[in-house]
Scaffold this motif. Sequence first.
Motif, PDB file in Angstrom:
ATOM      1  N   TRP A   1       0.782  -1.154   0.104  1.00 12.06           N
ATOM      2  CA  TRP A   1       0.075   0.345   0.082  1.00 12.06           C
ATOM      3  C   TRP A   1       1.208   0.565   0.173  1.00 12.06           C
ATOM      4  O   TRP A   1       1.792   1.207   1.008  1.00 12.06           O
ATOM      5  CB  TRP A   1      -1.383  -0.042   1.353  1.00 12.06           C
ATOM      6  N   SER A   2       0.191   2.044  -0.651  1.00 16.45           N
ATOM      7  CA  SER A   2       0.878   3.756  -1.506  1.00 16.45           C
ATOM      8  C   SER A   2       1.555   3.718   0.264  1.00 16.45           C
ATOM      9  O   SER A   2       2.470   5.299   0.623  1.00 16.45           O
ATOM     10  CB  SER A   2       1.153   4.321  -2.091  1.00 16.45           C
ATOM     11  N   LYS A   3       0.500   4.174   0.908  1.00 16.14           N
ATOM     12  CA  LYS A   3       0.645   4.900   2.190  1.00 16.14           C
ATOM     13  C   LYS A   3       1.034   5.161   3.217  1.00 16.14           C
ATOM     14  O   LYS A   3       1.954   5.458   3.543  1.00 16.14           O
ATOM     15  CB  LYS A   3      -0.454   5.191   2.285  1.00 16.14           C
ATOM     16  N   LEU A   4       2.005   3.592   3.157  1.00 18.14           N
ATOM     17  CA  LEU A   4       2.826   3.116   3.959  1.00 18.14           C
ATOM     18  C   LEU A   4       4.018   3.265   3.480  1.00 18.14           C
ATOM     19  O   LEU A   4       5.370   2.015   3.566  1.00 18.14           O
ATOM     20  CB  LEU A   4       2.561   1.296   4.198  1.00 18.14           C
ATOM     21  N   GLY A   5       4.213   3.658   1.668  1.00 22.11           N
ATOM     22  CA  GLY A   5       5.466   3.728   1.606  1.00 22.11           C
ATOM     23  C   GLY A   5       6.641   3.780   1.892  1.00 22.11           C
ATOM     24  O   GLY A   5       7.966   3.267   2.511  1.00 22.11           O
ATOM     25  N   PRO A   6       6.355   5.439   2.713  1.00 24.85           N
ATOM     26  CA  PRO A   6       7.920   5.243   3.743  1.00 24.85           C
ATOM     27  C   PRO A   6       8.247   4.475   4.268  1.00 24.85           C
ATOM     28  O   PRO A   6      10.089   4.281   4.966  1.00 24.85           O
ATOM     29  CB  PRO A   6       7.405   6.451   4.559  1.00 24.85           C
ATOM     30  N   VAL A   7       7.680   3.566   5.017  1.00 27.95           N
ATOM     31  CA  VAL A   7       8.096   2.400   5.819  1.00 27.95           C
ATOM     32  C   VAL A   7       8.979   0.958   5.187  1.00 27.95           C
ATOM     33  O   VAL A   7       9.278   0.462   5.505  1.00 27.95           O
ATOM     34  CB  VAL A   7       7.424   1.572   7.098  1.00 27.95           C
ATOM     35  N   THR A   8       7.335   0.633   4.213  1.00 27.10           N
ATOM     36  CA  THR A   8       7.356  -0.212   3.418  1.00 27.10           C
ATOM     37  C   THR A   8       7.757  -0.727   2.212  1.00 27.10           C
ATOM     38  O   THR A   8       8.807  -1.882   1.088  1.00 27.10           O
ATOM     39  CB  THR A   8       6.133  -1.145   3.196  1.00 27.10           C
ATOM     40  N   ASN A   9       8.232   0.950   1.632  1.00 31.72           N
ATOM     41  CA  ASN A   9       8.444   0.976  -0.374  1.00 31.72           C
ATOM     42  C   ASN A   9       7.376   1.022  -0.909  1.00 31.72           C
ATOM     43  O   ASN A   9       7.830   0.164  -2.089  1.00 31.72           O
ATOM     44  CB  ASN A   9       9.819   0.279  -0.526  1.00 31.72           C
TER      45      ASN A   9
END
Lengths: 284, 385
Positions: free
Chosen positions: B171-179
């Motif tokens: 999920w892109s919203k979690l991108g800062p953590v999961t890329n």
Amino acid sequence: MSERKTMLQVENVTMQFGGVVAVNDLSMEVREGEIVAIIGPNGAGKTTAFNVITGVYAPTNGRVNFDGNCVVENYPHGKMKKNYLGEHAGLYSHVKEPTPDELTGLGMARTFQNIRLWKSMTVFDNVLVAKHLKRSSNLFSATFRSNRAEEARQRKETLELLEIVGLADVKDELATSLPYGKQRRLEIARALATQPKLLLLDEPAAGMNPQETQELTQFIGQIRKDFGVTILLIEHHMDLVMDISDRIYVLDFGRLIAQGTPAEVQKNEKVIDAYLGVVDDAEN
Amino acid sequence: MIETKNRKSAWIAFLSVLCFLALVFGLDQLIKPTDKLGMLLIVLQKGSVYALAAVSMNLLNGYTGLFSLGHAGFMLLGAYTYAIFTIPDKNRDAVYQYFDAAIRFSIPEQLSKSMGGFGTALGILIALLLAGLVAAVLAWLIGLPVLRLKSDYLAIATLGFAEIIRAVFQWSKLGPVTNGSNLLKNFARASKFKLEIAGMKLSLSTFVPVLIATVSITLIVLLVNSTYGRAFKAIRDDEVAAEAMGINLARHKMIAFVTSSFFAGIAGATLAMVLSIAQANNFKSAMTYEILLMVVLGGIGSITGSVIGSLLFVAASEWWLRGLDSGKFLGIEAPTVFRNGFRLVVFSVIIMIVVLFFRKGIMGEKELPDLFRKKKKAPEKGEQS
Ligand SMILES: Nc1ncnc2c1ncn2[C@@H]1O[C@H](COP(=O)(O)OP(=O)(O)OP(=O)(O)O)[C@@H](O)[C@H]1O
Ligand SMILES: [Mg+2]
């Protein structure tokens, strides 16, 4: 006798499954050191009574006291409030539904009518596992073997127990490879391994021949002496029941129809009509 | 008598494990990844990861009788936790191209500042444990509601969990953590593991993953043979009897589920370490089924079986049957038949044959030491009931 303390007291227990009242307003009492039998025709509700006492089912209504404390209590509430078919609906007002293992921890242990041994395990392990309850080790001390002393002690106790019940020579056999009579004996040994105060035996002589039944009768008497346990048992073999019971409760269609000493119960008209007559027919 | 016999087989097991580790260490020095035998190293690396995954699944499905299908999900959690906490600072912006990395903390890097090479190793170990812990905590949260239900629900719930976790991590919203749906790379990976003693460079690329798997599997073996392991088996054999004999079902099922997931997390982290990448899309439910197959191949209820099953599975799919995809197999050249995808067909057929004709798997319920013991006749299982 009557000055002995009460070990188990069942008060007005009713167990209703849907529209079937399997146990109806059962009250009974077992005093410390007694051997008490529950008898009655098939489907009378004997096993169901055991299941309520040992926490498998929460009763629909009623209370069970064990060793001086209330351990199980329930009253018809929720959906059951409308559908309740039994009596004393307003007598109890608390809910106490422990799981079977909690009650075993308090000192009850049982055997099963249809033998339930752990089939992939040896005779020895079947008894050893029942000692798991008495261990003080946690997951880590057990995994890293810092509980060695306790493990060794429990293994020693297991072996001693197997010697007492006469199963030491088959200890490495698979439990289910034993003949029927020995499996029943092993179930009793396994229950004893939890160090119970009250031992509940559900048809311990089922499927045994007269010779084996005779041996079992002696065996049960011996356990009471050696382990100081109180015994409540369900049985259809009348010789065994009349021989070792101090008192007998008779159930029919979920209701208590008689109680008393073996001599009293054998003379009771209702019992002869409902059950003993039938048994005599069946055994001839 | 029991004690001495047990001690003897414990020593035999311990010594054979030491020999095996020494052998792997030797191979790591002798064979280069580019050699012809380089495949052996890859099989050892991946095989040991899958062996750990299979053994941890066996702990739950085989020993406790709880059927769970969430293994890939817990491995994903482990892989990501490990990767995120070992990406060195200087690589971070390149890895998180499209996001502003939220976690800027590499445990090995931080520790190496004060402790040098030892700090790096310690940091990797801590990241591994953290990977296991994250998976364990999630398992605990899922277990609270689900373990109270009948065990069929556990399979459905864990399968659902694994799918959800995979979607969440992309999920892109979690991108800062999961890329997001991009992969994580440039973290502490096995191909870079080296030991320098007295000017000698010793490769640890295969040794470290094998060591992690060996230590973890040893811990699981110790657990299974402890009083808790016996309680698990009692629950599997007959739950009603187990409960009547004083075994708290909820508690023991939870212990088995959390422990199994902990080691699945470690397996996931080690997989990331071996593959040099972590990407949510690789942890599909197909991975869970593959691991389940390894367990079944080896024999449900045998840890030795799970290990052998996984090693054979990985060796066959990655190495021995390779030729089926690339035109030449066993010296036969037939580019029209042996082309991409044919390997999977053959592989599936082999597995179907094994599952159909060796129901109990390679080992049944036996373990390694049993093979050296004198045969004792045991009744056929199927005859009873
Ligand atoms: N879980 C259940 N759900 C519905 N009905 C049940 C349940 N358990 C027992 N019963 C019913 O309760 C009645 C009493 O059964 P129970 O097993 O207690 O009899 P029993 O006295 O032990 O008989 P037996 O001598 O055959 O063992 C039966 O009619 C049975 O069908
Ligand atoms: Mg019954």
